[in-house]
Write an enzyme that holds these catalytic residues in place. Structure first.
Site, PDB file in Angstrom:
ATOM      1  N   LYS A 168      24.499  24.948 -36.158  1.00 12.25           N
ATOM      2  CA  LYS A 168      23.131  24.534 -35.872  1.00 12.25           C
ATOM      3  C   LYS A 168      22.284  25.771 -35.589  1.00 12.25           C
ATOM      4  O   LYS A 168      22.728  26.680 -34.875  1.00 12.25           O
ATOM      5  CB  LYS A 168      23.111  23.574 -34.689  1.00 12.25           C
ATOM      6  CG  LYS A 168      23.707  22.199 -34.993  1.00 12.25           C
ATOM      7  CD  LYS A 168      24.007  21.417 -33.730  1.00 12.25           C
ATOM      8  CE  LYS A 168      25.253  21.958 -33.056  1.00 12.25           C
ATOM      9  NZ  LYS A 168      25.576  21.244 -31.794  1.00 12.25           N
ATOM     10  N   ALA A 227      17.444  22.737 -38.025  1.00 12.28           N
ATOM     11  CA  ALA A 227      18.209  22.853 -39.266  1.00 12.28           C
ATOM     12  C   ALA A 227      19.633  23.259 -38.919  1.00 12.28           C
ATOM     13  O   ALA A 227      19.935  23.649 -37.790  1.00 12.28           O
ATOM     14  CB  ALA A 227      17.571  23.875 -40.205  1.00 12.28           C
ATOM     15  N   TYR A 236      25.074  18.939 -10.727  1.00 11.21           N
ATOM     16  CA  TYR A 236      24.135  19.853 -11.359  1.00 11.21           C
ATOM     17  C   TYR A 236      22.721  19.300 -11.292  1.00 11.21           C
ATOM     18  O   TYR A 236      22.507  18.089 -11.179  1.00 11.21           O
ATOM     19  CB  TYR A 236      24.527  20.159 -12.808  1.00 11.21           C
ATOM     20  CG  TYR A 236      24.314  19.044 -13.811  1.00 11.21           C
ATOM     21  CD1 TYR A 236      23.198  19.013 -14.637  1.00 11.21           C
ATOM     22  CD2 TYR A 236      25.263  18.026 -13.966  1.00 11.21           C
ATOM     23  CE1 TYR A 236      23.013  18.009 -15.571  1.00 11.21           C
ATOM     24  CE2 TYR A 236      25.099  17.023 -14.896  1.00 11.21           C
ATOM     25  CZ  TYR A 236      23.972  17.017 -15.700  1.00 11.21           C
ATOM     26  OH  TYR A 236      23.796  16.017 -16.620  1.00 11.21           O
ATOM     27  N   GLY A 290      27.533  15.202 -18.381  1.00 10.84           N
ATOM     28  CA  GLY A 290      28.422  16.305 -18.704  1.00 10.84           C
ATOM     29  C   GLY A 290      28.551  16.310 -20.206  1.00 10.84           C
ATOM     30  O   GLY A 290      28.490  15.238 -20.834  1.00 10.84           O
ATOM     31  N   ASN A 330      28.680  12.880 -22.255  1.00  9.26           N
ATOM     32  CA  ASN A 330      27.515  12.443 -23.020  1.00  9.26           C
ATOM     33  C   ASN A 330      27.929  12.060 -24.440  1.00  9.26           C
ATOM     34  O   ASN A 330      27.493  11.034 -24.976  1.00  9.26           O
ATOM     35  CB  ASN A 330      26.472  13.556 -23.081  1.00  9.26           C
ATOM     36  CG  ASN A 330      25.997  13.990 -21.713  1.00  9.26           C
ATOM     37  OD1 ASN A 330      26.044  13.228 -20.748  1.00  9.26           O
ATOM     38  ND2 ASN A 330      25.538  15.221 -21.619  1.00  9.26           N
ATOM     39  N   ASN A 363      29.764  24.673 -27.212  1.00  6.26           N
ATOM     40  CA  ASN A 363      28.851  24.660 -26.060  1.00  6.26           C
ATOM     41  C   ASN A 363      29.257  25.740 -25.056  1.00  6.26           C
ATOM     42  O   ASN A 363      30.269  25.620 -24.366  1.00  6.26           O
ATOM     43  CB  ASN A 363      28.877  23.277 -25.411  1.00  6.26           C
ATOM     44  CG  ASN A 363      27.645  23.011 -24.593  1.00  6.26           C
ATOM     45  OD1 ASN A 363      26.733  23.830 -24.519  1.00  6.26           O
ATOM     46  ND2 ASN A 363      27.607  21.852 -23.955  1.00  6.26           N
ATOM     47  N   THR A 390      30.779  16.579 -22.681  1.00  3.04           N
ATOM     48  CA  THR A 390      31.716  15.719 -23.418  1.00  3.04           C
ATOM     49  C   THR A 390      31.591  14.255 -23.015  1.00  3.04           C
ATOM     50  O   THR A 390      31.853  13.362 -23.827  1.00  3.04           O
ATOM     51  CB  THR A 390      33.160  16.202 -23.215  1.00  3.04           C
ATOM     52  OG1 THR A 390      33.409  16.337 -21.805  1.00  3.04           O
ATOM     53  CG2 THR A 390      33.391  17.545 -23.891  1.00  3.04           C
ATOM     54  N   ASP A 400      25.153  17.369 -27.710  1.00  2.00           N
ATOM     55  CA  ASP A 400      26.183  16.366 -27.444  1.00  2.00           C
ATOM     56  C   ASP A 400      25.977  15.129 -28.319  1.00  2.00           C
ATOM     57  O   ASP A 400      26.937  14.554 -28.843  1.00  2.00           O
ATOM     58  CB  ASP A 400      26.149  15.951 -25.972  1.00  2.00           C
ATOM     59  CG  ASP A 400      26.145  17.133 -25.027  1.00  2.00           C
ATOM     60  OD1 ASP A 400      26.675  18.194 -25.405  1.00  2.00           O
ATOM     61  OD2 ASP A 400      25.620  16.998 -23.914  1.00  2.00           O
TER      62      ASP A 400
END
Length: 315
Positions: A224, A229, A87, A31, A35, A167, A33, A258
């Site tokens: 990001k 980059a 998932y 998941g 991770n 995210n 957060t 993450d």
């Protein structure tokens, strides 16, 4: 030791088993957060995970696994009769991933509506950084989000910093207008915003990088980009950051963002400036995408990623 509270949801993860015929999957957990919490712990940061799980064997396995990684579990609410979400990851030949979710009745969705919720939210004032994502915010209804934002405000008044990761998964929101309104509230409350064009362009289509950054009022923002980059904006001044090329084959981009967030926050906590922290984030993400699944083997973690003491880096 600095302490970070990561708030969100961990699910059972199914991914294609390597070297097998199609249809065979290996089981783990992940998941966004969670991770980040695992990578923070591996980088030497004290990280607690705040979520809700069931009282089943899979939830037991998760808590044991998190503790083995050094992630604190004292703020994990256990709900009788509930289950974690699930998932499945499908990846193409370039390592790009597609997710399938079964999570509508997952225990984590109840976190803001429990008898122990006030105690959990009051505990946030004891952390140096509180980290959550837009996926976290999509789990709760309007009243639950209001409770969480009020707790974040109280924690910031005692010195905690709020780090918000953009995210974004459209399926988690009833409509885009609600998502945009919640994003703007999070932007206004956050001390650090970790954004990406991948997340923001579905909400604000057709706009430039400059226009995306202009929507975020905070003093410390990382955007990001689609290429390897990012742009770090400090006190209104943008600094472009190029990531070093990934030398190994990219097999799975799961948890790239993450792990970037974990390295960024870890670097900031030891006094690295945001530009240096972004470089650390790119470096860890560049390793993570070369391994299948959200959490890479511990032996694959790069060494010397986070400076032991503060030092300045030039833009």
């Amino acid at each position: 030791m600095s302490k970070v509270a990561c708030i969100g949801e961990c699910m059972v993860e199914l991914k294609q088993a390597q070297g097998t015929e199609p249809g065979l999957f290996s089981r783990g957990y992940g998941g966004d957060t969670l991770n980040t919490a695992v990578y923070l712990a591996r980088l030497g940061v004290g990280a607690d995970y705040i979520t809700a799980l069931g009282d089943d064997a899979l939830s037991d396995e998760m808590v044991v696994g998190w503790a083995a990684e050094g992630v604190g579990t004292s703020r994990v609410a256990r709900l009788p009769g509930k289950l974690p979400g699930l998932y499945m990851i499908q990846t193409d030949d370039r390592g790009e991933r597609r997710f399938f979710h079964w999570r509508d009745s997952a225990a984590a969705r109840s976190l803001m509506d429990l008898p122990q919720t006030p105690e959990i939210l009051n505990s946030l004032a004891g952390y140096d950084v509180i980290y959550l994502s837009a996926i976290t915010l999509s789990l709760y209804g309007g009243e639950g989000r209001a409770r969480l934002f009020a707790a974040l405000k109280r924690a910031r008044e005692t010195g905690a910093r709020f780090a918000f990761d953009t995210n974004f998964r459209a399926r988690g929101w009833p409509d885009l207008d609600i998502a945009r309104a919640v994003f703007q509230e999070a932007f206004a409350a956050a001390d650090i915003v970790l954004a990406s064009t991948e997340d923001l362009l579905p909400l604000y289509p057709g706009v430039t990088n400059e226009a995306l950054l202009a929507r975020i009022p905070g003093a410390e923002v990382v955007l990001k980009l689609s290429e390897p980059a990012s742009i770090v904006r400090l006190e209104g001044v943008p600094y472009p950051i190029k990531a070093k090329p990934v030398e190994a084959p990219v097999v799975d981009t799961t948890a790239a963002g993450d792990s970037f967030a974990a390295a960024y926050v870890a670097a900031r906590l030891v006094g690295a400036d945001p530009i240096e922290a972004a470089r650390a984030g790119h470096r860890l993400a560049g390793v993570v995408v070369c391994h299948p699944g959200a959490i890479i083997p511990r032996a694959a973690m790069p060494s010397g990623l986070i400076p032991a003491t503060s030092r300045k880096a030039s833009p």
